[in-house]
Scaffold this motif. Structure first.
Motif, short mmCIF file in Angstrom:
data_model
loop_
_atom_site.label_atom_id
_atom_site.label_comp_id
_atom_site.label_asym_id
_atom_site.label_seq_id
_atom_site.Cartn_x
_atom_site.Cartn_y
_atom_site.Cartn_z
N PRO A 54 0.84 -1.21 0.00
CA PRO A 54 0.00 0.00 0.00
C PRO A 54 0.87 1.25 0.00
N ARG A 55 0.43 2.26 -0.72
CA ARG A 55 1.16 3.51 -0.74
C ARG A 55 0.61 4.44 0.34
N PRO A 56 1.44 5.37 0.80
CA PRO A 56 0.98 6.26 1.88
C PRO A 56 -0.28 7.05 1.54
N ALA A 57 -0.52 7.29 0.25
CA ALA A 57 -1.68 8.10 -0.13
C ALA A 57 -2.88 7.25 -0.51
N ASP A 58 -2.79 5.92 -0.35
CA ASP A 58 -3.92 5.07 -0.72
C ASP A 58 -5.16 5.39 0.12
N ALA A 59 -4.97 5.55 1.43
CA ALA A 59 -6.08 5.95 2.29
C ALA A 59 -6.23 7.48 2.22
N ARG A 75 2.78 7.31 7.95
CA ARG A 75 2.42 6.10 7.20
C ARG A 75 3.64 5.47 6.55
N ARG A 76 4.53 6.29 6.05
CA ARG A 76 5.74 5.76 5.42
C ARG A 76 6.56 4.95 6.44
N MET A 77 6.65 5.48 7.64
CA MET A 77 7.37 4.76 8.67
C MET A 77 6.64 3.46 9.02
N ASP A 78 5.31 3.52 9.07
CA ASP A 78 4.52 2.33 9.38
C ASP A 78 4.77 1.22 8.37
N MET A 79 4.95 1.58 7.09
CA MET A 79 5.24 0.58 6.06
C MET A 79 6.53 -0.16 6.36
N LEU A 80 7.53 0.56 6.86
CA LEU A 80 8.81 -0.08 7.19
C LEU A 80 8.66 -1.02 8.39
N LYS A 82 6.30 -2.87 9.16
CA LYS A 82 5.64 -4.13 8.80
C LYS A 82 6.49 -4.98 7.84
N SER A 83 7.64 -4.47 7.44
CA SER A 83 8.45 -5.14 6.42
C SER A 83 9.49 -6.08 7.05
N SER A 84 9.33 -7.38 6.80
CA SER A 84 10.34 -8.33 7.30
C SER A 84 11.66 -8.15 6.55
N VAL A 85 11.58 -7.69 5.30
CA VAL A 85 12.81 -7.44 4.53
C VAL A 85 13.62 -6.32 5.18
N TYR A 86 12.92 -5.21 5.53
CA TYR A 86 13.61 -4.10 6.20
C TYR A 86 14.17 -4.56 7.54
N TYR A 87 13.40 -5.36 8.25
CA TYR A 87 13.87 -5.88 9.54
C TYR A 87 15.15 -6.69 9.37
N ASN A 88 15.18 -7.59 8.40
CA ASN A 88 16.33 -8.47 8.21
C ASN A 88 17.59 -7.73 7.78
N TYR A 89 17.42 -6.66 6.99
CA TYR A 89 18.60 -6.00 6.43
C TYR A 89 18.98 -4.71 7.16
N CYS A 90 18.06 -4.11 7.90
CA CYS A 90 18.35 -2.81 8.51
C CYS A 90 18.21 -2.81 10.03
N THR A 104 6.69 -1.38 17.49
CA THR A 104 6.07 -0.73 16.33
C THR A 104 4.60 -1.09 16.18
N ARG A 105 4.02 -1.65 17.22
CA ARG A 105 2.69 -2.25 17.17
C ARG A 105 1.61 -1.29 16.65
N GLY A 106 0.67 -1.88 15.89
CA GLY A 106 -0.54 -1.16 15.52
C GLY A 106 -0.55 -0.60 14.10
N ASP A 107 -1.71 -0.06 13.75
CA ASP A 107 -1.94 0.52 12.43
C ASP A 107 -1.84 2.04 12.54
N HIS A 108 -0.89 2.62 11.80
CA HIS A 108 -0.67 4.07 11.86
C HIS A 108 -1.21 4.78 10.62
N THR A 109 -2.30 4.26 10.08
CA THR A 109 -2.86 4.88 8.88
C THR A 109 -3.42 6.26 9.18
N THR A 110 -4.26 6.35 10.21
CA THR A 110 -4.90 7.62 10.53
C THR A 110 -4.95 7.81 12.05
#
Length: 249
Positions: A54-59, A75-80, A82-90, A104-110
């Motif tokens: 999902p893109r930050p402007a989808d909602a 929202r951009r930070m929230d995307m990171l 939830k990313s297992s790829v970002y977790y593994n590499y960063c 990082t728990r929860g939904d930070h959409t709005t």
């Protein structure tokens, strides 16, 4: 001398051969064939399933430009998060995936509410009685506004586990966008229905606004319902007493 003459004759011969060939370029060069890097075993079919990110402007974003940018960077930070790829590499803090999810728990959409502390209130609180023309906190100087607000998350992280702080800092995001806002600065607190709060320091200067987003995993802050609750939480960190105001959008 004989060798030089032979070299000249050889060059002339090469030129003559090149001129005899058709060197007219093609209108569309054909692609160079590239062999498969990995041979596929016979009768083996590899299926790759992907989920659209999902893109930050989808909602829907708030109509107010400033608040919309604050919500978007969160929202951009929230995307990171939830990313297992970002977790593994960063994940340089060494946090386990369970700990990462807790921070990082929860939904930070709005956010359900946003609390604001303006630059003047920050200056009054942090100078603690300095004279009005004090050179130490002259908010007319862009570098002082910038340093003051960007250092606030570090101050609020005091007392947290150092590995947790490292994780939160690795996820922090910022964005700069053009705006006609007057030169100023401030701090926003974003509270959600069931998610870790976000602190968002910002400053504006000469037609540009810089908005940041930091996770603030604090159960007391997450439970706050009113500006007075947030002001009390802020003072409980050892910060000066200030009055947050709720933002409407």
């Amino acid at each position: 001398m004989k060798k030089i003459v032979l070299m000249i004759l050889a060059l002339l011969l090469c030129v003559a051969v090149a001129q005899a060939e058709d060197v007219t370029p093609t209108a569309t060069p054909s692609p160079t064939p590239v062999p498969d890097i990995i041979a596929q075993p016979e009768k083996e079919e590899r299926r790759v399933t992907t989920t659209a990110t999902p893109r930050p402007a989808d909602a829907p974003l708030p109509e107010d430009e400033f608040i919309a940018n604050v919500v978007e960077i969160a929202r951009r930070m929230d995307m990171l998060t939830k990313s297992s790829v970002y977790y593994n590499y960063c994940n340089r803090s060494g946090a386990t995936w369970t700990r990462w999810q807790a921070l990082t728990r929860g939904d930070h959409t709005t956010p359900v509410r946003i609390l604001s502390l303006d630059g003047e209130s920050l200056r009054m609180a942090l100078t603690g009685g300095e004279p009005e023309n004090s050179p130490w906190f002259d908010l007319g100087r862009q570098e002082l506004r910038q340093d003051m607000v960007t250092s606030l998350p570090d101050v609020m992280y005091v007392g947290m586990d150092s590995d947790d702080v490292s994780t939160c800092r690795s996820l922090a995001r910022y964005k700069v966008y053009a705006s006609d806002m007057p030169d100023d600065c401030g701090l926003l607190i974003l509270l959600y229905e069931d998610a870790v709060p976000i602190v968002s320091p910002w400053y504006s200067n000469e037609g540009a606004v810089c908005v940041c987003a930091f996770l603030m995993p604090d159960e007391v802050l997450e439970a706050c319902q009113t500006p007075e609750d947030v002001s009390a939480w802020f003072a409980g960190l050892g910060m000066p007493e200030v009055s947050f105001e709720e933002v409407t959008w």
